[in-house]
Design a protein around this motif. Sequence first.
Motif, PDB file in Angstrom:
ATOM      1  N   GLN A 153      35.924  53.593   8.901  1.00 25.54           N
ATOM      2  CA  GLN A 153      35.890  53.438   7.451  1.00 25.54           C
ATOM      3  C   GLN A 153      34.807  52.437   7.048  1.00 25.54           C
ATOM      4  O   GLN A 153      34.811  51.304   7.502  1.00 25.54           O
ATOM      5  CB  GLN A 153      37.264  52.969   6.943  1.00 25.54           C
ATOM      6  N   HIS A 154      33.897  52.884   6.202  1.00 27.86           N
ATOM      7  CA  HIS A 154      32.822  52.024   5.703  1.00 27.86           C
ATOM      8  C   HIS A 154      33.142  51.629   4.267  1.00 27.86           C
ATOM      9  O   HIS A 154      33.586  52.470   3.474  1.00 27.86           O
ATOM     10  CB  HIS A 154      31.485  52.768   5.772  1.00 27.86           C
ATOM     11  N   PRO A 155      32.933  50.364   3.879  1.00 25.92           N
ATOM     12  CA  PRO A 155      33.330  49.924   2.538  1.00 25.92           C
ATOM     13  C   PRO A 155      32.596  50.643   1.407  1.00 25.92           C
ATOM     14  O   PRO A 155      33.171  50.823   0.331  1.00 25.92           O
ATOM     15  CB  PRO A 155      32.998  48.425   2.533  1.00 25.92           C
ATOM     16  N   GLN A 156      31.370  51.069   1.624  1.00 22.75           N
ATOM     17  CA  GLN A 156      30.644  51.778   0.574  1.00 22.75           C
ATOM     18  C   GLN A 156      30.590  53.292   0.794  1.00 22.75           C
ATOM     19  O   GLN A 156      30.648  54.063  -0.158  1.00 22.75           O
ATOM     20  CB  GLN A 156      29.184  51.273   0.474  1.00 22.75           C
ATOM     21  N   LEU A 157      30.499  53.720   2.044  1.00 22.73           N
ATOM     22  CA  LEU A 157      30.279  55.139   2.336  1.00 22.73           C
ATOM     23  C   LEU A 157      31.562  55.918   2.600  1.00 22.73           C
ATOM     24  O   LEU A 157      31.528  57.130   2.729  1.00 22.73           O
ATOM     25  CB  LEU A 157      29.357  55.264   3.558  1.00 22.73           C
ATOM     26  N   GLY A 158      32.693  55.229   2.686  1.00 20.46           N
ATOM     27  CA  GLY A 158      33.936  55.907   3.029  1.00 20.46           C
ATOM     28  C   GLY A 158      33.991  56.176   4.520  1.00 20.46           C
ATOM     29  O   GLY A 158      33.430  55.440   5.318  1.00 20.46           O
ATOM     30  N   GLU A 159      34.639  57.270   4.900  1.00 19.93           N
ATOM     31  CA  GLU A 159      34.762  57.571   6.327  1.00 19.93           C
ATOM     32  C   GLU A 159      33.442  58.130   6.850  1.00 19.93           C
ATOM     33  O   GLU A 159      32.902  59.091   6.311  1.00 19.93           O
ATOM     34  CB  GLU A 159      35.886  58.571   6.588  1.00 19.93           C
ATOM     35  N   ILE A 160      32.944  57.516   7.905  1.00 23.49           N
ATOM     36  CA  ILE A 160      31.737  57.984   8.575  1.00 23.49           C
ATOM     37  C   ILE A 160      32.038  58.124  10.057  1.00 23.49           C
ATOM     38  O   ILE A 160      33.093  57.681  10.528  1.00 23.49           O
ATOM     39  CB  ILE A 160      30.549  57.014   8.367  1.00 23.49           C
ATOM     40  N   ARG A 161      31.139  58.759  10.787  1.00 20.12           N
ATOM     41  CA  ARG A 161      31.292  58.867  12.237  1.00 20.12           C
ATOM     42  C   ARG A 161      30.168  58.091  12.908  1.00 20.12           C
ATOM     43  O   ARG A 161      29.028  58.121  12.456  1.00 20.12           O
ATOM     44  CB  ARG A 161      31.262  60.327  12.690  1.00 20.12           C
ATOM     45  N   VAL A 162      30.518  57.404  13.986  1.00 18.95           N
ATOM     46  CA  VAL A 162      29.551  56.659  14.785  1.00 18.95           C
ATOM     47  C   VAL A 162      29.790  56.996  16.256  1.00 18.95           C
ATOM     48  O   VAL A 162      30.811  57.580  16.607  1.00 18.95           O
ATOM     49  CB  VAL A 162      29.668  55.131  14.550  1.00 18.95           C
ATOM     50  N   ILE A 163      28.856  56.609  17.101  1.00 18.75           N
ATOM     51  CA  ILE A 163      29.012  56.831  18.541  1.00 18.75           C
ATOM     52  C   ILE A 163      30.032  55.843  19.089  1.00 18.75           C
ATOM     53  O   ILE A 163      29.923  54.634  18.873  1.00 18.75           O
ATOM     54  CB  ILE A 163      27.671  56.630  19.275  1.00 18.75           C
ATOM     55  N   GLY A 164      31.016  56.370  19.811  1.00 15.79           N
ATOM     56  CA  GLY A 164      32.013  55.519  20.444  1.00 15.79           C
ATOM     57  C   GLY A 164      31.457  54.875  21.705  1.00 15.79           C
ATOM     58  O   GLY A 164      30.330  55.155  22.125  1.00 15.79           O
ATOM     59  N   ASN A 165      32.261  54.030  22.320  1.00 12.33           N
ATOM     60  CA  ASN A 165      31.851  53.336  23.533  1.00 12.33           C
ATOM     61  C   ASN A 165      31.737  54.336  24.683  1.00 12.33           C
ATOM     62  O   ASN A 165      32.657  55.106  24.940  1.00 12.33           O
ATOM     63  CB  ASN A 165      32.869  52.245  23.875  1.00 12.33           C
ATOM     64  N   ALA A 166      30.593  54.326  25.370  1.00 13.25           N
ATOM     65  CA  ALA A 166      30.376  55.268  26.471  1.00 13.25           C
ATOM     66  C   ALA A 166      31.144  54.883  27.722  1.00 13.25           C
ATOM     67  O   ALA A 166      31.273  55.696  28.642  1.00 13.25           O
ATOM     68  CB  ALA A 166      28.884  55.365  26.786  1.00 13.25           C
TER      69      ALA A 166
END
Length: 202
Positions: A153-166
């Motif tokens: 959850q991003h405070p301005q962009l809402g739900e976003i996806r990022v790369i998880g821990n490899a």
Amino acid sequence: ERERSGKGQWVQSSLLHAGIALMDFQAARYLLGGEVPQPMGNDHPTSMPTSTYPTRDGYLNVAASGPAMWNTLCTTLGREDLLQRPEFADERGRSQHRVALNAELAAALRTRTSSEWIERLNAAGIPCGPIYRVDEVFADPQVQHLGVAVPVQHPQLGEIRVIGNAVQLSRTPPRVVTPLPDAGAHTGEVLKELGYTDAQIE
């Protein structure tokens, strides 16, 4: 060493050394034989056919080194005629005549889609795989199964996806709990932890 001496030590590396180590057999060709490898594009420098080939709807990596795989590849492609070509009779010849060989294989592989060839080649035991666009990477079933892209959850962009821990840990698995903060987002919290009052922070 720690168990023997009870002493710690610095462990150091460099990106340069690590990059050179990734040269693997290319570095060995030079260090052992003085051979300076030349750029080969998508082709394997010494073992052909190992390259990137066009299909009806994209591109495919195929790695069919050695006589057994070469025979199987030609049979699977329906190009047994290539087995009779003297310039392709051994691995050295296939490497030396890579341009002609790649043209013949490309013509055969263009007749079907990447997924059709992957199914056929995998069934025949020929290492191969798709060449993805970035959107196709994240649509791949294995990438989704591994949970490579995780929601946050991003405070301005809402739900976003990022790369998880490899790196995954069985007992204490890592979790992504917050997006990258904006510059200065935690300045107030840090200063409070250091003992500054609200008035001093202002």
